[in-house]
Design an enzyme around this catalytic site. Structure first.
Site, mmCIF file in Angstrom:
data_model
loop_
_atom_site.group_PDB
_atom_site.id
_atom_site.type_symbol
_atom_site.label_atom_id
_atom_site.label_comp_id
_atom_site.label_asym_id
_atom_site.label_seq_id
_atom_site.Cartn_x
_atom_site.Cartn_y
_atom_site.Cartn_z
ATOM 1 N N GLU A 86 6.012 5.942 4.648
ATOM 2 C CA GLU A 86 5.382 7.025 4.955
ATOM 3 C C GLU A 86 4.454 7.130 6.170
ATOM 4 O OE1 GLU A 86 3.606 7.131 0.190
ATOM 5 O OE2 GLU A 86 2.158 7.150 2.032
ATOM 6 N N CYS A 324 -2.582 5.635 1.382
ATOM 7 C CA CYS A 324 -1.259 5.321 1.786
ATOM 8 C C CYS A 324 -0.455 4.793 0.363
ATOM 9 C CB CYS A 324 -1.409 3.999 2.476
ATOM 10 S SG CYS A 324 -2.070 2.472 1.933
HETATM 11 S S1 SF4 Z 1 -4.590 -1.568 1.690
HETATM 12 FE FE1 SF4 Z 1 -3.844 -3.625 1.022
HETATM 13 S S2 SF4 Z 1 -2.132 -3.222 -0.393
HETATM 14 FE FE2 SF4 Z 1 -2.413 -1.322 0.499
HETATM 15 S S3 SF4 Z 1 -1.067 -1.372 2.472
HETATM 16 FE FE3 SF4 Z 1 -3.093 -2.069 3.225
HETATM 17 S S4 SF4 Z 1 -2.673 -4.361 2.964
HETATM 18 FE FE4 SF4 Z 1 -1.156 -3.360 1.784
#
Ligand code: SF4
Length: 336
Positions: A86, A324
């Site tokens: 993404e 995300c």
């Molecule tokens: S928040 Fe944590 S689990 Fe999500 S992409 Fe970033 S490092 Fe990875």
């Protein structure tokens, strides 16, 4: 190896005995013009273009979905050699920002994040990171002036390619994105935080904190079981001392987990005396059944009264699942 991953010097080495200017022409087509194929490189001999398409191709990269939110944020689901990633473009008053992914999936397992679903699959090449930028910009229709490496993945576990990507988009012969307009966000890989002060001292560093004590942080981020908050702050202090630059600490406010007045006081105490800025973030969907905390203003005022530089980050793109991993987790495979 894909051609978008190579620096101008590396292209020159690959093309030998072609003259130096040829590498410059090709690098400029790739990183200044952002072309998507060799056929667009009109001042490069056709025979050389044909050879390159076989020996040093573009990354296998294509858009699968494009969703636009009412606030103007645009989210892309890209296929990178068959893996889904993404990328988000966020329009702001001072120009557009692209948020790129550094890995396919993520192995860090943060409890509130959808990118962890399915775990870590693979690192993205520097060229695949550039392709996100250039393809997203093409679809967006306006120039992008800022880059944040905050999408899926932990960039400091793909450190070499992340630094390479920064150097490629920063190159004067390419897009020339200023270092101060590039931000990398890590959940806290200590040795790489220290290396980053040497390898990219002008690039902004953002650290996902989300808890100011080990217990609160470890409940949300498994990485906190490997590295204590004290060790993380020690690494950030070394970074700040070497670069004389402040670190931004990301703190997502989650109901019942890290958002009480006590948590705010604990965060204020941790930030005291540090070259730091706290970015409070409203949880945007996510995983694990977490809910956004509703008291962001109260939390901010505790920090402000304690003299901590802090702001509440405006969330964009919620309507297209811009947090995300949500699009990838939910819709992979649908055609654009
Ligand atoms: S928040 Fe944590 S689990 Fe999500 S992409 Fe970033 S490092 Fe990875």
């Amino acid at each position: 190896m894909d051609i978008l991953s190579l620096s101008e010097d590396e292209i020159f080495e690959f093309l030998k005995p072609q003259p130096r200017f040829r590498a410059g022409q090709i690098f400029s087509w790739l990183h200044k013009s952002g072309v998507s194929g060799f056929s667009e490189m009109t001042n490069v001999p056709a025979k050389l273009r044909e050879e390159l398409s076989k020996t040093l191709p573009f990354p296998d990269f294509s858009a699968r979905r494009r969703l636009e939110a009412p606030d103007g944020a645009v989210k892309y689901l890209f296929s990178a050699a068959g893996d889904f990633i993404e990328t988000v473009v966020i329009p702001q008053s001072y120009g557009a920002t692209v948020c790129v992914s550094s890995q396919v999936g993520c192995g860090m397992g943060c409890a509130f994040c959808a990118s962890k679903e399915g775990g870590f699959i693979r690192d993205l090449s520097a060229g695949e990171m550039c392709a996100q930028f250039y393809e997203a910009e093409r679809g967006f229709g306006r120039r992008i002036s800022r880059v944040v490496v905050m999408g899926g993945g932990e960039p400091f576990l793909n450190y070499e390619n992340t630094v390479k990507f920064i150097n490629l988009i920063n190159a004067a012969a390419g897009r020339n994105i200023g270092s101060r307009n590039i931000t990398v966000s890590t959940c806290g890989i200590l040795d790489k935080i220290i290396s980053f002060a040497k390898d990219a001292p002008q690039v902004n560093l953002s650290v996902s904190l989300h808890g100011a004590d080990d217990k609160t942080r470890a409940a949300l981020m498994p990485v906190a079981k490997s590295y204590s908050v004290a060790d993380l702050m020690a690494a950030c202090d070394i970074y700040a001392a070497k670069t004389r630059r402040r670190v931004t600490y990301e703190y997502t406010l989650i109901d019942g987990a890290n958002s009480s007045p006590e948590h705010a006081r604990s965060l204020a105490a941790l930030m005291r005396g540090r070259l730091a800025h706290v970015n409070l973030i409203r949880l945007n969907g996510g995983a694990g059944g977490f809910r956004p905390a509703e008291n962001a203003a109260g939390f901010l005022s505790i920090l402000a009264k304690a003299g901590v530089a802090a702001t509440i980050r405006k969330s964009r793109g919620g309507a297209v699942h811009a947090a995300c991993g949500q699009l990838r987790a939910g819709k992979a495979g649908s055609a654009i």
